[in-house]
Scaffold this motif. Sequence first.
Motif, PDB file in Angstrom:
ATOM      1  N   LEU A  33      -1.543   2.476 -15.091  1.00 42.42           N
ATOM      2  CA  LEU A  33      -1.152   2.776 -13.602  1.00 42.42           C
ATOM      3  C   LEU A  33      -0.350   1.221 -13.142  1.00 42.42           C
ATOM      4  O   LEU A  33      -0.908   0.208 -13.070  1.00 42.42           O
ATOM      5  CB  LEU A  33      -2.041   3.174 -12.854  1.00 42.42           C
ATOM      6  CG  LEU A  33      -2.577   4.496 -12.931  1.00 42.42           C
ATOM      7  CD1 LEU A  33      -3.757   4.614 -11.835  1.00 42.42           C
ATOM      8  CD2 LEU A  33      -1.716   5.593 -12.535  1.00 42.42           C
ATOM      9  N   LYS A  34       0.980   1.382 -12.958  1.00 40.99           N
ATOM     10  CA  LYS A  34       1.690   0.216 -12.696  1.00 40.99           C
ATOM     11  C   LYS A  34       1.743  -0.002 -11.352  1.00 40.99           C
ATOM     12  O   LYS A  34       1.820   0.784 -10.289  1.00 40.99           O
ATOM     13  CB  LYS A  34       3.008   0.433 -13.232  1.00 40.99           C
ATOM     14  CG  LYS A  34       3.142   0.460 -14.686  1.00 40.99           C
ATOM     15  CD  LYS A  34       4.366   0.138 -15.293  1.00 40.99           C
ATOM     16  CE  LYS A  34       4.133  -0.168 -16.924  1.00 40.99           C
ATOM     17  NZ  LYS A  34       3.195   0.758 -17.235  1.00 40.99           N
ATOM     18  N   PRO A  35       1.702  -1.330 -10.902  1.00 43.77           N
ATOM     19  CA  PRO A  35       1.754  -1.686  -9.236  1.00 43.77           C
ATOM     20  C   PRO A  35       3.009  -0.895  -8.836  1.00 43.77           C
ATOM     21  O   PRO A  35       4.167  -0.991  -9.415  1.00 43.77           O
ATOM     22  CB  PRO A  35       2.209  -3.335  -9.757  1.00 43.77           C
ATOM     23  CG  PRO A  35       1.660  -3.779 -10.844  1.00 43.77           C
ATOM     24  CD  PRO A  35       1.645  -2.649 -11.809  1.00 43.77           C
ATOM     25  N   GLY A  36       2.666  -0.616  -7.380  1.00 46.12           N
ATOM     26  CA  GLY A  36       3.518   0.057  -6.816  1.00 46.12           C
ATOM     27  C   GLY A  36       3.532   1.661  -6.845  1.00 46.12           C
ATOM     28  O   GLY A  36       3.990   2.324  -6.178  1.00 46.12           O
ATOM     29  N   GLU A  37       2.839   1.929  -8.085  1.00 46.06           N
ATOM     30  CA  GLU A  37       2.611   3.296  -8.429  1.00 46.06           C
ATOM     31  C   GLU A  37       2.037   4.325  -7.243  1.00 46.06           C
ATOM     32  O   GLU A  37       0.846   3.624  -6.752  1.00 46.06           O
ATOM     33  CB  GLU A  37       2.174   3.653  -9.549  1.00 46.06           C
ATOM     34  CG  GLU A  37       2.170   5.006 -10.274  1.00 46.06           C
ATOM     35  CD  GLU A  37       2.077   5.286 -11.739  1.00 46.06           C
ATOM     36  OE1 GLU A  37       1.752   6.085 -12.235  1.00 46.06           O
ATOM     37  OE2 GLU A  37       2.366   4.169 -12.363  1.00 46.06           O
ATOM     38  N   ALA A  38       2.185   5.295  -6.693  1.00 42.63           N
ATOM     39  CA  ALA A  38       1.584   5.964  -5.784  1.00 42.63           C
ATOM     40  C   ALA A  38       0.516   7.005  -6.282  1.00 42.63           C
ATOM     41  O   ALA A  38       0.490   7.356  -7.172  1.00 42.63           O
ATOM     42  CB  ALA A  38       2.614   7.071  -4.700  1.00 42.63           C
ATOM     43  N   PRO A  72      -2.402   3.790   5.872  1.00 47.42           N
ATOM     44  CA  PRO A  72      -3.336   4.674   6.737  1.00 47.42           C
ATOM     45  C   PRO A  72      -2.028   5.949   6.912  1.00 47.42           C
ATOM     46  O   PRO A  72      -0.743   5.618   7.059  1.00 47.42           O
ATOM     47  CB  PRO A  72      -3.388   4.226   7.991  1.00 47.42           C
ATOM     48  CG  PRO A  72      -3.665   2.916   7.922  1.00 47.42           C
ATOM     49  CD  PRO A  72      -2.784   2.271   6.418  1.00 47.42           C
ATOM     50  N   TYR A  73      -2.369   6.889   6.610  1.00 50.21           N
ATOM     51  CA  TYR A  73      -1.641   8.352   6.764  1.00 50.21           C
ATOM     52  C   TYR A  73      -0.260   8.317   5.615  1.00 50.21           C
ATOM     53  O   TYR A  73       0.685   9.090   5.831  1.00 50.21           O
ATOM     54  CB  TYR A  73      -1.201   8.599   8.059  1.00 50.21           C
ATOM     55  CG  TYR A  73      -2.289   9.226   9.120  1.00 50.21           C
ATOM     56  CD1 TYR A  73      -2.554  10.551   8.889  1.00 50.21           C
ATOM     57  CD2 TYR A  73      -2.841   8.405   9.852  1.00 50.21           C
ATOM     58  CE1 TYR A  73      -3.559  11.006   9.717  1.00 50.21           C
ATOM     59  CE2 TYR A  73      -3.902   8.784  10.495  1.00 50.21           C
ATOM     60  CZ  TYR A  73      -4.401  10.181  10.523  1.00 50.21           C
ATOM     61  OH  TYR A  73      -5.198  10.831  11.245  1.00 50.21           O
ATOM     62  N   ARG A  74      -0.388   7.281   5.099  1.00 51.30           N
ATOM     63  CA  ARG A  74       0.922   7.185   3.993  1.00 51.30           C
ATOM     64  C   ARG A  74       0.575   7.070   2.575  1.00 51.30           C
ATOM     65  O   ARG A  74       1.460   6.949   1.750  1.00 51.30           O
ATOM     66  CB  ARG A  74       1.676   5.808   4.463  1.00 51.30           C
ATOM     67  CG  ARG A  74       1.961   6.026   5.904  1.00 51.30           C
ATOM     68  CD  ARG A  74       3.267   5.520   6.377  1.00 51.30           C
ATOM     69  NE  ARG A  74       3.794   3.959   6.003  1.00 51.30           N
ATOM     70  CZ  ARG A  74       4.428   3.623   4.979  1.00 51.30           C
ATOM     71  NH1 ARG A  74       4.752   4.344   4.073  1.00 51.30           N
ATOM     72  NH2 ARG A  74       4.320   2.320   4.890  1.00 51.30           N
ATOM     73  N   GLY A  75      -0.696   6.895   2.433  1.00 51.78           N
ATOM     74  CA  GLY A  75      -1.240   6.993   0.826  1.00 51.78           C
ATOM     75  C   GLY A  75      -1.417   5.712   0.308  1.00 51.78           C
ATOM     76  O   GLY A  75      -1.626   4.604   0.824  1.00 51.78           O
ATOM     77  N   THR A  76      -1.814   5.872  -1.005  1.00 51.60           N
ATOM     78  CA  THR A  76      -2.450   4.669  -1.594  1.00 51.60           C
ATOM     79  C   THR A  76      -1.648   4.388  -2.764  1.00 51.60           C
ATOM     80  O   THR A  76      -1.304   5.242  -3.449  1.00 51.60           O
ATOM     81  CB  THR A  76      -3.913   5.040  -2.034  1.00 51.60           C
ATOM     82  OG1 THR A  76      -4.485   5.563  -0.932  1.00 51.60           O
ATOM     83  CG2 THR A  76      -4.718   3.794  -2.856  1.00 51.60           C
ATOM     84  N   ILE A  77      -1.481   2.970  -2.883  1.00 53.43           N
ATOM     85  CA  ILE A  77      -0.590   2.663  -4.137  1.00 53.43           C
ATOM     86  C   ILE A  77      -1.367   1.452  -4.881  1.00 53.43           C
ATOM     87  O   ILE A  77      -2.207   0.681  -4.249  1.00 53.43           O
ATOM     88  CB  ILE A  77       1.024   2.071  -3.684  1.00 53.43           C
ATOM     89  CG1 ILE A  77       0.823   0.845  -2.712  1.00 53.43           C
ATOM     90  CG2 ILE A  77       1.596   3.099  -3.028  1.00 53.43           C
ATOM     91  CD1 ILE A  77       1.730   0.184  -2.435  1.00 53.43           C
ATOM     92  N   VAL A  78      -1.062   1.179  -5.956  1.00 55.88           N
ATOM     93  CA  VAL A  78      -1.478   0.407  -7.061  1.00 55.88           C
ATOM     94  C   VAL A  78      -0.707  -0.904  -6.209  1.00 55.88           C
ATOM     95  O   VAL A  78       0.416  -1.221  -6.199  1.00 55.88           O
ATOM     96  CB  VAL A  78      -1.194   0.397  -8.438  1.00 55.88           C
ATOM     97  CG1 VAL A  78      -1.530  -0.570  -9.105  1.00 55.88           C
ATOM     98  CG2 VAL A  78      -1.602   1.743  -8.785  1.00 55.88           C
ATOM     99  N   ARG A  79      -1.728  -1.761  -6.110  1.00 56.22           N
ATOM    100  CA  ARG A  79      -1.325  -2.942  -5.411  1.00 56.22           C
ATOM    101  C   ARG A  79      -0.299  -3.930  -6.237  1.00 56.22           C
ATOM    102  O   ARG A  79      -0.496  -4.050  -7.406  1.00 56.22           O
ATOM    103  CB  ARG A  79      -2.525  -3.889  -5.329  1.00 56.22           C
ATOM    104  CG  ARG A  79      -2.300  -5.120  -4.522  1.00 56.22           C
ATOM    105  CD  ARG A  79      -3.315  -5.716  -3.844  1.00 56.22           C
ATOM    106  NE  ARG A  79      -3.232  -7.058  -3.237  1.00 56.22           N
ATOM    107  CZ  ARG A  79      -4.386  -7.894  -2.863  1.00 56.22           C
ATOM    108  NH1 ARG A  79      -5.365  -7.326  -2.685  1.00 56.22           N
ATOM    109  NH2 ARG A  79      -4.122  -9.201  -2.448  1.00 56.22           N
ATOM    110  N   ASN A  80       0.595  -4.401  -5.615  1.00 56.32           N
ATOM    111  CA  ASN A  80       1.719  -5.287  -6.102  1.00 56.32           C
ATOM    112  C   ASN A  80       1.131  -6.547  -6.254  1.00 56.32           C
ATOM    113  O   ASN A  80       0.487  -7.199  -5.572  1.00 56.32           O
ATOM    114  CB  ASN A  80       3.103  -5.212  -5.387  1.00 56.32           C
ATOM    115  CG  ASN A  80       3.897  -4.097  -5.377  1.00 56.32           C
ATOM    116  OD1 ASN A  80       4.070  -3.680  -6.658  1.00 56.32           O
ATOM    117  ND2 ASN A  80       4.170  -3.553  -4.585  1.00 56.32           N
ATOM    118  N   LEU A  81       1.757  -7.387  -7.300  1.00 52.32           N
ATOM    119  CA  LEU A  81       1.199  -8.547  -7.462  1.00 52.32           C
ATOM    120  C   LEU A  81       2.544  -9.578  -7.654  1.00 52.32           C
ATOM    121  O   LEU A  81       3.419  -9.393  -8.217  1.00 52.32           O
ATOM    122  CB  LEU A  81       0.710  -8.746  -8.904  1.00 52.32           C
ATOM    123  CG  LEU A  81      -0.798  -7.801  -9.032  1.00 52.32           C
ATOM    124  CD1 LEU A  81      -0.989  -7.959 -10.549  1.00 52.32           C
ATOM    125  CD2 LEU A  81      -1.532  -8.879  -8.374  1.00 52.32           C
TER     126      LEU A  81
END
Lengths: 232, 232
Positions: A33-38, A72-81
């Motif tokens: 799962l790559k950074p930024g991915e939802a 919040p209310y917009r989702g979770t993404i893999v954290r960018n580095l």
Amino acid sequence: MAQLPAQLHQIENKSRRERIIELLREAIVSGELKPGEALIETEIAAQLGVSRAPLREALQSLSREGLVEALPYRGTIVRNLSRADIEELYSFRALLESFALRRIIEIGDPAHVALLRGYFDAMLDAAKRDDMRAVNDSDRGFHDALIELSGHRLLQESWQTVSLRVRQVMALRNRRNRDLTKVAYNHIPIIDAIAESDVARAEKLLHEHIASAGDLIAEMWEDGGTPNGATP
Amino acid sequence: MAQLPAQLHQIENKSRRERIIELLREAIVSGELKPGEALIETEIAAQLGVSRAPLREALQSLSREGLVEALPYRGTIVRNLSRADIEELYSFRALLESFALRRIIEIGDPAHVALLRGYFDAMLDAAKRDDMRAVNDSDRGFHDALIELSGHRLLQESWQTVSLRVRQVMALRNRRNRDLTKVAYNHIPIIDAIAESDVARAEKLLHEHIASAGDLIAEMWEDGGTPNGATP
DNA sequence: CGTCAGTCGATTGTCGACAATCGACAGCAG
DNA sequence: CTGCTGTCGATTGTCGACAATCGACTGACG
């Protein structure tokens, strides 16, 4: 209480939440799962065949660990580095490992040193076979052991987070093929310094060891996303 | 975009989960919820007028922070603090603050020093009024600022956990009334050393400052529960 | 053409009900 | 009396449905 056949294993009895955590965590640190991915709750829940409740709790945990970012209310993404993140990561890593090292020397148990040498042997062995995967595993084992042997639980907790992110970074970078045996031999002076209880030298060597690894990665890092500042 | 009357505050728009986290966290670190106390989901949810879903997510977070301990299928309890925990806590705290201090000196911004002096002034002021609460607040402000000014986000994350537990410990101990102005003046040499960019001295002073505080608490600590080892 | 209110689909946040698991206790056999 | 086994209440773990919120889009208006 008759002792049953010894080959019986403890059966896995973890909650869905725990298994989801481990699964997603592994997917993230392995770079799958790559950074930024939802990470869309409905999707993943359906994909794993579970409801959203345990999945949400898992994402919550990963968020605390800093592997994902929950908006919040917009989702979770893999954290960018960002590159700055890498630098922070490695400087903090150096701090934690130095601390562990000081404590190990303070304890002064020869068995500890032997254990560390064991990891080096395995690493060197793997390096000679040019098995990069095995080298990395041994390297991780070495550094994890360093923390473990310190016997400091709070440190161990903190290390988990750091260690995971380091694994993620290593999985994401373009792997430059260095001389593996050289990498392995880098650990010897550190172990020797520990064996001789030379805190200052051990700390200096370890610090350089980690810093050079960090610099190497930071240099080749391209800020993919915009972790906190933007390029509009 | 007309600027509205300045006395309008941003309205609170947090999820139930976040508010529950803050509420429980405050209850724990203030000592209102005591170590070992059971947190029963149904009870608390009813008491707060929310469903169990956001409450569980909140407990999940607190568990990651180490403030509570979640035993699968058996409930969640406020984490017990052994004497060994206290010692670990303060040694780790010293590590983090030393790191922050080194970075601050490296940055070398006079404004930072001024800010720290501000906290000292407030602390001394409160001490002269013999206002222990205000002294503690200023003290916390000083140490929080130390971390903040380092500009190291990973460090700040890690500090949050440590800081919370320190607050909890301070809330739980039997308060021995020391000379408050003396406590305040302890900070001056550290600030001076920072102003003079004397890393070694600053670090030494800070380390002593924290260690003595930790020892003072550890000495008077009575292991209430059995956090990990037992006295059967 | 640019701006702004209104609407809409997608996604997260929350709820109440049901299922699974645990420790404690009762009851039976030896 | 001791040790094992089955049952029970309490509590957590999980589910599917509903409510709230967001960003993007639309379209009227200047």
